[in-house]
Design an enzyme around this catalytic site. Structure first.
Site, PDB file in Angstrom:
ATOM      1  N   LYS A   1      65.469  27.595  16.771  1.00 33.66           N
ATOM      2  CA  LYS A   1      66.561  26.892  16.110  1.00 33.66           C
ATOM      3  C   LYS A   1      66.049  26.005  14.979  1.00 33.66           C
ATOM      4  CE  LYS A   1      66.523  23.539  19.796  1.00 33.66           C
ATOM      5  NZ  LYS A   1      67.199  22.382  20.293  1.00 33.66           N
TER       6      LYS A   1
ATOM      7  N   LYS B   1      63.540  19.563  12.825  1.00 30.81           N
ATOM      8  CA  LYS B   1      63.224  18.495  11.887  1.00 30.81           C
ATOM      9  C   LYS B   1      61.848  18.668  11.275  1.00 30.81           C
ATOM     10  CE  LYS B   1      65.972  14.557  13.439  1.00 30.81           C
ATOM     11  NZ  LYS B   1      65.966  13.312  14.203  1.00 30.81           N
TER      12      LYS B   1
ATOM     13  N   LYS C   1      53.530  15.918  24.744  1.00 33.23           N
ATOM     14  CA  LYS C   1      52.834  14.962  23.862  1.00 33.23           C
ATOM     15  C   LYS C   1      51.347  14.868  24.218  1.00 33.23           C
ATOM     16  CE  LYS C   1      55.757  12.991  20.893  1.00 33.23           C
ATOM     17  NZ  LYS C   1      56.750  14.002  20.687  1.00 33.23           N
TER      18      LYS C   1
END
Ligand code: TRP
Length: 343
Positions: free
Chosen positions: A206, A209, A124
């Site tokens: 993979k 979102k 982050k």
């Protein structure tokens, strides 16, 4: 990771299950096979707390006007997949105020150095150097509070959460040593055979979102979108020799087929591959229809639930009530052992 069929109860003997779901983005096939399917199985014979982690989402400063619709969507999609609010406590983190209290106490036991070393924190910091707030730094402490608040032993989560779980164990142990035995050691849990990493359709990584929406199948995708995405999935002109080794991206398509198609359908395409006679166009058409049969009932059910605000409010209220009962029991013990019981 624990992989037995049934939860056998750990040292403290409980079978309490807790997990959190961040209300960001649409749920996809990877969420279903990686997490939701485990929740549904666990809710049958355990005391389960499944939580929408809306407080965690505040660390990245979302537009709070969209919180409500994001929370609603996560609730609706999980229920449409089979999560049963009558069996599990399905609730919103912000509605259980005891979370904030335990978070505060645990913060005194969490050290700056270990928090700064957390992989998710470092990611982050790299992505948003302009917003390195204390909530982001103590994200794992809040997560530990979520889990320990229910004195849960089993936490169904994916691999990416293992470090957070390890930190939750450390905080629990530190608390127990300093003040008295209150918390069992929580452990990541997955039914071994259902732990599936669902690959993205472009052969890289993979399903996700947020990244590359065309390579991810969402539970909200309509039938045409599912067809379109699957027809675009990466293939090639097929094997030229019998019994070839499948390239990764072909392996991935077979994996997807294994999740939603009938076993004899998969077997027949496997045989075609091994005979070097496979036609990927046919395979993708078949896979698209099987995928639609899997996703469209979930999509329709989720849409029905989403349009019923009254039902969603009832679910949240009922879930929060169950969670508060468990949280208040724990916090009474916590305050007692900490010596915060002055009268
Ligand atoms: N951090 C988790 C994630 O990103 C979400 C989460 C919040 C969670 N609280 C939790 C997971 C408690 C398990 C237990 O997916």
């Amino acid at each position: 990771m624990k992989d037995s069929q049934e939860l056998s109860g750990n040292v403290t003997g409980n079978k309490i299950v807790m997990s959190g779901i961040r209300p960001t983005g649409f749920l996809h096939l990877g969420n279903y096979f990686g997490a939701i399917r485990n929740y549904i199985r666990m809710q049958e014979s355990n005391e389960c707390y499944f939580m929408v982690a809306d407080l965690h989402s505040l660390t990245t400063h979302p537009d709070t006007k969209s919180l409500k619709s994001n929370v609603h969507r996560v609730l609706a999609e999980n229920i449409a997949c089979g999560l049963d609010p009558d069996k599990a406590a399905f609730f919103c983190q912000s509605q259980v105020y005891e979370t904030a209290e335990l978070y505060l106490y645990l913060n005194m036991l969490a050290y700056k150095g270990e928090l700064e070393k957390t992989v998710t924190f470092k990611d982050k910091v790299r992505q948003h150097p302009e917003n390195v707030n204390a909530g982001l730094l103590t994200y794992p402490v809040l997560q530990a509070a979520d889990i320990l608040l229910h004195r849960a032993s089993f936490v169904p989560v994916g691999k990416d959460q293992e470090q957070h779980l390890e930190m939750a164990r450390n905080f629990a142990n530190r608390f127990n040593h300093r003040y008295g035995d209150v918390f069992p050691e929580p452990q990541a849990f997955n039914f071994n055979e259902t732990l599936v990493k669902v690959p993205s359709l472009d052969g890289t990584g993979k399903m996700s979102k947020s990244e590359n929406a065309m390579a991810t199948l969402y539970l909200a995708d309509d039938d045409d979108m599912i067809r379109k995405k699957l027809m675009k999935a990466k293939t090639d002109s097929g094997p030229t020799e019998k019994n070839s080794v499948k390239p990764d991206y072909i392996e991935n398509i077979f994996l997807l087929m294994g999740l939603v198609s009938a076993p004899d359908t998969v077997a027949s395409y496997e045989a075609d591959f091994n005979n070097a006679s496979i036609r990927y166009g046919d395979l993708k058409k078949q896979l698209a229809e099987d995928m639609i049969r899997f996703i469209s009932p979930i999509r329709q059910k989720a849409a029905d639930i989403l349009s019923n605000e009254k039902y969603l409010a009832e679910v949240m209220e009922k879930g929060a009530q169950k969670a508060r009962v468990s949280a208040q029991k724990t916090m009474k013990l916590v305050r007692e052992v900490m010596g915060l019981n002055y009268y």
